[in-house]
Write a protein that holds these residues in place. Sequence first.
Motif, PDB file in Angstrom:
ATOM      1  N   ILE A  38      28.959  26.705  26.166  1.00  0.00           N
ATOM      2  CA  ILE A  38      29.104  25.291  26.496  1.00  0.00           C
ATOM      3  C   ILE A  38      30.343  25.044  27.358  1.00  0.00           C
ATOM      4  CG2 ILE A  38      29.538  23.004  25.510  1.00  0.00           C
ATOM      5  CD1 ILE A  38      27.854  23.939  23.075  1.00  0.00           C
ATOM      6  N   VAL A  39      31.444  25.696  27.040  1.00  0.00           N
ATOM      7  CA  VAL A  39      32.698  25.466  27.761  1.00  0.00           C
ATOM      8  C   VAL A  39      32.580  25.825  29.237  1.00  0.00           C
ATOM      9  CG1 VAL A  39      33.766  27.711  27.260  1.00  0.00           C
ATOM     10  CG2 VAL A  39      35.202  25.696  27.554  1.00  0.00           C
ATOM     11  N   SER A  40      31.717  26.742  29.600  1.00  0.00           N
ATOM     12  CA  SER A  40      31.584  27.135  31.006  1.00  0.00           C
ATOM     13  C   SER A  40      31.056  25.981  31.858  1.00  0.00           C
ATOM     14  CB  SER A  40      30.688  28.362  31.153  1.00  0.00           C
ATOM     15  OG  SER A  40      29.348  28.048  30.876  1.00  0.00           O
ATOM     16  N   TYR A  41      30.206  25.144  31.286  1.00  0.00           N
ATOM     17  CA  TYR A  41      29.694  23.983  32.019  1.00  0.00           C
ATOM     18  C   TYR A  41      30.819  22.994  32.332  1.00  0.00           C
ATOM     19  CZ  TYR A  41      25.021  25.625  30.840  1.00  0.00           C
ATOM     20  OH  TYR A  41      23.881  26.380  30.733  1.00  0.00           O
ATOM     21  N   ALA A  42      31.690  22.772  31.359  1.00  0.00           N
ATOM     22  CA  ALA A  42      32.807  21.845  31.571  1.00  0.00           C
ATOM     23  C   ALA A  42      33.757  22.371  32.644  1.00  0.00           C
ATOM     24  CB  ALA A  42      33.553  21.620  30.260  1.00  0.00           C
ATOM     25  N   LEU A  43      34.086  23.657  32.578  1.00  0.00           N
ATOM     26  CA  LEU A  43      35.007  24.209  33.567  1.00  0.00           C
ATOM     27  C   LEU A  43      34.391  24.229  34.963  1.00  0.00           C
ATOM     28  CD1 LEU A  43      36.667  27.033  31.498  1.00  0.00           C
ATOM     29  CD2 LEU A  43      37.703  24.946  32.330  1.00  0.00           C
ATOM     30  N   GLU A  44      33.118  24.446  35.035  1.00  0.00           N
ATOM     31  CA  GLU A  44      32.428  24.407  36.317  1.00  0.00           C
ATOM     32  C   GLU A  44      32.527  23.004  36.934  1.00  0.00           C
ATOM     33  OE1 GLU A  44      27.857  24.566  37.050  1.00  0.00           O
ATOM     34  OE2 GLU A  44      28.601  26.629  36.837  1.00  0.00           O
ATOM     35  N   GLN A  45      32.383  21.987  36.113  1.00  0.00           N
ATOM     36  CA  GLN A  45      32.472  20.609  36.609  1.00  0.00           C
ATOM     37  C   GLN A  45      33.902  20.259  37.046  1.00  0.00           C
ATOM     38  OE1 GLN A  45      29.889  18.535  37.292  1.00  0.00           O
ATOM     39  NE2 GLN A  45      28.754  20.390  36.833  1.00  0.00           N
ATOM     40  N   PHE A  46      34.897  20.735  36.304  1.00  0.00           N
ATOM     41  CA  PHE A  46      36.288  20.528  36.727  1.00  0.00           C
ATOM     42  C   PHE A  46      36.506  21.161  38.103  1.00  0.00           C
ATOM     43  CE2 PHE A  46      37.688  20.070  32.127  1.00  0.00           C
ATOM     44  CZ  PHE A  46      38.143  18.770  32.265  1.00  0.00           C
ATOM     45  N   ALA A  47      36.052  22.396  38.267  1.00  0.00           N
ATOM     46  CA  ALA A  47      36.236  23.105  39.536  1.00  0.00           C
ATOM     47  C   ALA A  47      35.519  22.381  40.683  1.00  0.00           C
ATOM     48  CB  ALA A  47      35.742  24.541  39.402  1.00  0.00           C
ATOM     49  N   ARG A  48      34.327  21.894  40.431  1.00  0.00           N
ATOM     50  CA  ARG A  48      33.589  21.147  41.467  1.00  0.00           C
ATOM     51  C   ARG A  48      34.310  19.876  41.877  1.00  0.00           C
ATOM     52  NH1 ARG A  48      27.218  21.348  39.755  1.00  0.00           N
ATOM     53  NH2 ARG A  48      26.926  23.556  40.237  1.00  0.00           N
ATOM     54  N   ALA A  49      34.987  19.253  40.934  1.00  0.00           N
ATOM     55  CA  ALA A  49      35.742  18.026  41.207  1.00  0.00           C
ATOM     56  C   ALA A  49      37.135  18.337  41.760  1.00  0.00           C
ATOM     57  CB  ALA A  49      35.857  17.191  39.937  1.00  0.00           C
ATOM     58  N   GLU A  50      37.399  19.620  42.004  1.00  0.00           N
ATOM     59  CA  GLU A  50      38.685  20.081  42.521  1.00  0.00           C
ATOM     60  C   GLU A  50      39.847  19.763  41.593  1.00  0.00           C
ATOM     61  OE1 GLU A  50      39.128  18.850  46.583  1.00  0.00           O
ATOM     62  OE2 GLU A  50      37.234  19.797  47.175  1.00  0.00           O
ATOM     63  N   ILE A  51      39.569  19.742  40.306  1.00  0.00           N
ATOM     64  CA  ILE A  51      40.607  19.616  39.287  1.00  0.00           C
ATOM     65  C   ILE A  51      40.910  21.037  38.835  1.00  0.00           C
ATOM     66  CG2 ILE A  51      41.192  18.704  37.009  1.00  0.00           C
ATOM     67  CD1 ILE A  51      39.177  16.431  37.600  1.00  0.00           C
ATOM     68  N   THR A  52      42.041  21.555  39.284  1.00  0.00           N
ATOM     69  CA  THR A  52      42.330  22.968  39.053  1.00  0.00           C
ATOM     70  C   THR A  52      43.385  23.212  37.979  1.00  0.00           C
ATOM     71  OG1 THR A  52      43.906  22.953  40.880  1.00  0.00           O
ATOM     72  CG2 THR A  52      41.639  23.633  41.370  1.00  0.00           C
ATOM     73  N   ASP A  53      44.093  22.183  37.555  1.00  0.00           N
ATOM     74  CA  ASP A  53      45.066  22.320  36.468  1.00  0.00           C
ATOM     75  C   ASP A  53      44.465  21.701  35.220  1.00  0.00           C
ATOM     76  OD1 ASP A  53      47.077  23.554  38.004  1.00  0.00           O
ATOM     77  OD2 ASP A  53      47.679  21.607  38.808  1.00  0.00           O
ATOM     78  N   ILE A  54      44.164  22.546  34.244  1.00  0.00           N
ATOM     79  CA  ILE A  54      43.452  22.083  33.049  1.00  0.00           C
ATOM     80  C   ILE A  54      44.221  22.489  31.799  1.00  0.00           C
ATOM     81  CG2 ILE A  54      41.278  22.228  31.765  1.00  0.00           C
ATOM     82  CD1 ILE A  54      39.997  23.013  34.508  1.00  0.00           C
ATOM     83  N   ILE A  55      44.371  21.528  30.912  1.00  0.00           N
ATOM     84  CA  ILE A  55      44.980  21.772  29.608  1.00  0.00           C
ATOM     85  C   ILE A  55      43.842  21.945  28.619  1.00  0.00           C
ATOM     86  CG2 ILE A  55      46.409  20.780  27.779  1.00  0.00           C
ATOM     87  CD1 ILE A  55      47.802  19.162  30.072  1.00  0.00           C
ATOM     88  N   VAL A  56      43.885  23.030  27.853  1.00  0.00           N
ATOM     89  CA  VAL A  56      42.846  23.318  26.863  1.00  0.00           C
ATOM     90  C   VAL A  56      43.476  23.203  25.482  1.00  0.00           C
ATOM     91  CG1 VAL A  56      41.137  24.980  26.056  1.00  0.00           C
ATOM     92  CG2 VAL A  56      41.755  24.933  28.474  1.00  0.00           C
ATOM     93  N   ILE A  57      42.968  22.281  24.682  1.00  0.00           N
ATOM     94  CA  ILE A  57      43.437  22.114  23.306  1.00  0.00           C
ATOM     95  C   ILE A  57      42.621  23.052  22.429  1.00  0.00           C
ATOM     96  CG2 ILE A  57      43.790  20.494  21.393  1.00  0.00           C
ATOM     97  CD1 ILE A  57      45.410  19.798  23.925  1.00  0.00           C
ATOM     98  N   ILE A  58      43.316  23.936  21.702  1.00  0.00           N
ATOM     99  CA  ILE A  58      42.642  24.912  20.839  1.00  0.00           C
ATOM    100  C   ILE A  58      43.180  24.799  19.418  1.00  0.00           C
ATOM    101  CG2 ILE A  58      42.074  26.560  22.668  1.00  0.00           C
ATOM    102  CD1 ILE A  58      44.599  28.111  21.910  1.00  0.00           C
ATOM    103  N   SER A  59      42.445  25.368  18.484  1.00  0.00           N
ATOM    104  CA  SER A  59      42.896  25.378  17.092  1.00  0.00           C
ATOM    105  C   SER A  59      43.423  26.770  16.755  1.00  0.00           C
ATOM    106  CB  SER A  59      41.754  25.002  16.157  1.00  0.00           C
ATOM    107  OG  SER A  59      40.783  26.025  16.151  1.00  0.00           O
ATOM    108  N   PRO A  60      44.269  26.870  15.746  1.00  0.00           N
ATOM    109  CA  PRO A  60      44.790  28.178  15.350  1.00  0.00           C
ATOM    110  C   PRO A  60      43.679  29.142  14.901  1.00  0.00           C
ATOM    111  CG  PRO A  60      46.031  26.429  14.273  1.00  0.00           C
ATOM    112  CD  PRO A  60      44.865  25.789  14.960  1.00  0.00           C
ATOM    113  N   GLU A  61      42.628  28.595  14.302  1.00  0.00           N
ATOM    114  CA  GLU A  61      41.559  29.448  13.763  1.00  0.00           C
ATOM    115  C   GLU A  61      40.693  30.078  14.855  1.00  0.00           C
ATOM    116  OE1 GLU A  61      42.748  26.270  11.010  1.00  0.00           O
ATOM    117  OE2 GLU A  61      41.739  26.112  12.929  1.00  0.00           O
ATOM    118  N   THR A  62      40.422  29.358  15.916  1.00  0.00           N
ATOM    119  CA  THR A  62      39.486  29.853  16.931  1.00  0.00           C
ATOM    120  C   THR A  62      40.117  30.028  18.313  1.00  0.00           C
ATOM    121  OG1 THR A  62      38.794  27.599  17.465  1.00  0.00           O
ATOM    122  CG2 THR A  62      37.530  28.762  15.763  1.00  0.00           C
ATOM    123  N   GLY A  63      41.381  29.738  18.434  1.00  0.00           N
ATOM    124  CA  GLY A  63      42.043  29.773  19.732  1.00  0.00           C
ATOM    125  C   GLY A  63      41.993  31.112  20.435  1.00  0.00           C
ATOM    126  N   ASP A  64      42.147  32.200  19.690  1.00  0.00           N
ATOM    127  CA  ASP A  64      42.134  33.524  20.316  1.00  0.00           C
ATOM    128  C   ASP A  64      40.777  33.842  20.938  1.00  0.00           C
ATOM    129  OD1 ASP A  64      44.787  34.008  19.737  1.00  0.00           O
ATOM    130  OD2 ASP A  64      44.340  35.057  17.857  1.00  0.00           O
TER     131      ASP A  64
END
Length: 85
Positions: A38-64
């Motif tokens: 699912i996350v690949s679709y979101a990043l693809e849309q950011f890249a298409r919109a030329e938004i290249t600086d992205i902050i990703v909020i992760i949790s300690p349990e699944t962040g790695d």
Amino acid sequence: MGLSRVKGLLLAGGKASRLRPQSHTQPKCLMPVANRPIVSYALEQFARAEITDIIVIISPETGDQIKDYLRNGERWGVNLTFITQ
């Protein structure tokens, strides 16, 4: 006064408790839809919109797991900053 660059915010820190038992082994954003996480679709849309600086909020349990998949955004041509929730 110059234009400031827009930054993207990707929320990937939830526990996905309503998707259990599927979410016991992988984060919701890495679950496949049409053979892609699912996350690949979101990043693809950011890249298409030329938004290249992205902050990703992760949790300690699944962040790695999320960091391993995203690998600093190189496959989408974006710069990722990870913040643990």
